[in-house]
Design a protein around this motif. Structure first.
Motif, PDB file in Angstrom:
ATOM      1  N   LEU A  90      68.893  18.817  41.413  1.00 54.95           N
ATOM      2  CA  LEU A  90      67.736  18.647  40.698  1.00 54.95           C
ATOM      3  C   LEU A  90      67.820  17.442  39.565  1.00 54.95           C
ATOM      4  O   LEU A  90      67.233  16.605  39.593  1.00 54.95           O
ATOM      5  N   VAL A 136      64.049  23.446  43.905  1.00 54.37           N
ATOM      6  CA  VAL A 136      63.830  24.430  42.967  1.00 54.37           C
ATOM      7  C   VAL A 136      63.743  25.588  43.686  1.00 54.37           C
ATOM      8  O   VAL A 136      64.267  26.962  43.514  1.00 54.37           O
ATOM      9  N   ARG A 137      63.111  25.452  45.135  1.00 50.90           N
ATOM     10  CA  ARG A 137      62.987  26.802  45.981  1.00 50.90           C
ATOM     11  C   ARG A 137      64.277  27.327  46.350  1.00 50.90           C
ATOM     12  O   ARG A 137      64.901  28.538  46.540  1.00 50.90           O
ATOM     13  N   ARG A 140      66.041  28.920  43.826  1.00 51.26           N
ATOM     14  CA  ARG A 140      65.750  30.432  43.716  1.00 51.26           C
ATOM     15  C   ARG A 140      66.516  31.303  44.802  1.00 51.26           C
ATOM     16  O   ARG A 140      66.693  32.330  44.517  1.00 51.26           O
ATOM     17  N   PHE A 145      68.108  29.905  40.142  1.00 51.42           N
ATOM     18  CA  PHE A 145      67.065  29.735  39.257  1.00 51.42           C
ATOM     19  C   PHE A 145      66.447  31.111  39.355  1.00 51.42           C
ATOM     20  O   PHE A 145      66.663  31.870  40.239  1.00 51.42           O
ATOM     21  N   VAL A 151      56.756  29.472  41.222  1.00 53.33           N
ATOM     22  CA  VAL A 151      57.148  28.111  41.569  1.00 53.33           C
ATOM     23  C   VAL A 151      56.646  26.904  41.366  1.00 53.33           C
ATOM     24  O   VAL A 151      57.125  26.041  40.473  1.00 53.33           O
ATOM     25  N   GLN A 154      57.143  26.359  37.428  1.00 55.51           N
ATOM     26  CA  GLN A 154      58.707  25.751  37.285  1.00 55.51           C
ATOM     27  C   GLN A 154      58.669  24.083  37.645  1.00 55.51           C
ATOM     28  O   GLN A 154      59.219  23.381  36.760  1.00 55.51           O
ATOM     29  N   VAL A 155      58.013  23.898  38.741  1.00 56.30           N
ATOM     30  CA  VAL A 155      58.086  22.625  39.110  1.00 56.30           C
ATOM     31  C   VAL A 155      57.338  21.632  38.079  1.00 56.30           C
ATOM     32  O   VAL A 155      57.647  20.645  37.669  1.00 56.30           O
ATOM     33  N   VAL A 158      59.297  21.274  34.980  1.00 55.73           N
ATOM     34  CA  VAL A 158      60.603  20.237  35.199  1.00 55.73           C
ATOM     35  C   VAL A 158      60.025  19.002  35.069  1.00 55.73           C
ATOM     36  O   VAL A 158      60.655  18.110  34.565  1.00 55.73           O
ATOM     37  N   LEU A 187      66.765  21.812  31.338  1.00 56.25           N
ATOM     38  CA  LEU A 187      66.504  22.298  32.746  1.00 56.25           C
ATOM     39  C   LEU A 187      67.169  23.511  33.053  1.00 56.25           C
ATOM     40  O   LEU A 187      66.702  24.520  33.382  1.00 56.25           O
ATOM     41  N   LEU A 191      65.305  27.354  33.797  1.00 54.23           N
ATOM     42  CA  LEU A 191      65.416  27.755  35.161  1.00 54.23           C
ATOM     43  C   LEU A 191      66.528  28.767  35.417  1.00 54.23           C
ATOM     44  O   LEU A 191      66.082  29.557  36.381  1.00 54.23           O
TER      45      LEU A 191
END
Length: 200
Positions: A90, A136-137, A140, A145, A151, A154-155, A158, A187, A191
């Motif tokens: 990321l 991100v996925r 997770r 995360f 989601v 979170q995006v 970010v 971050l 996360l």
């Protein structure tokens, strides 16, 4: 007109359009207030040719911004987001996106001046957002995360943090390395899943 002539005409039109967009990226990046005439001159075409492809300056700027977004997405892909820990991937993605944007400061300013809506902004940034969402996925799924939060939230968070880091660096309130370090630290805190050793 034969089918061969029609194909040639379409190919010529596509080349003309591509040359105009290339010129728009260069010219508008150099001068965010540049008009259609300057772009036409740089592309080696007439104003009428530009208007045949783009009804007005706003459409031309949007096409140039779309091209820059494609460049940013390609830079993010080159950062190899599918390998290594998700947090590191990321950070690499965001760094690649920031460096790509830094190469087009005038175009970024021109894009910011365009009238828009939240939905249009979301669609325009979708290539970038989708790439961040994939990492991100992945984080997770691996447990790196927090999987309890939405989601999309979170995006969005970010991206907001990345913009804040860029703004603070551009304003001189943080050096580029300090902004990058603050972004990475923020971050990870945003996360990371809750663990017993983080309680208290």
């Amino acid at each position: 007109m034969t089918s061969s002539q029609a194909r040639n005409r379409r190919a010529d039109a596509q080349r003309s359009r591509a040359a105009i967009i290339d010129a728009a990226v260069r010219v508008i990046d150099g001068d965010p207030d540049a008009g259609v005439e300057a772009v036409a001159a740089a592309a080696g075409v007439t104003r009428q040719t530009v208007y045949a492809h783009f009804p007005g300056r706003e459409h031309l700027v949007r096409a140039a911004v779309d091209r820059a977004t494609e460049e940013t997405a390609a830079a993010m892909d080159a950062a190899d987001p599918g390998t290594g820990p998700a947090a590191e991937a990321l950070v690499r993605l965001l760094d690649a996106a920031a460096r790509a944007a830094a190469r087009r400061p005038g175009l970024v300013r021109a894009a910011a001046a365009l009238p828009t809506t939240p939905d249009a902004e979301y669609d325009r940034h979708r290539p970038v957002t989708d790439r961040i969402g994939r990492v991100v996925r992945r984080g997770r799924r691996s447990g790196e995360f927090d999987g309890r939060l939405p989601v999309d939230w979170q995006v969005a968070a970010v991206i907001a943090l990345a913009h804040t880091a860029g703004t603070e660096s551009a304003a001189g309130r943080l050096s580029a390395p300090a902004a990058a370090d603050a972004l990475r630290t923020s971050l990870l805190r945003l996360l990371a899943p809750d663990r017993p050793d983080r309680a208290g």
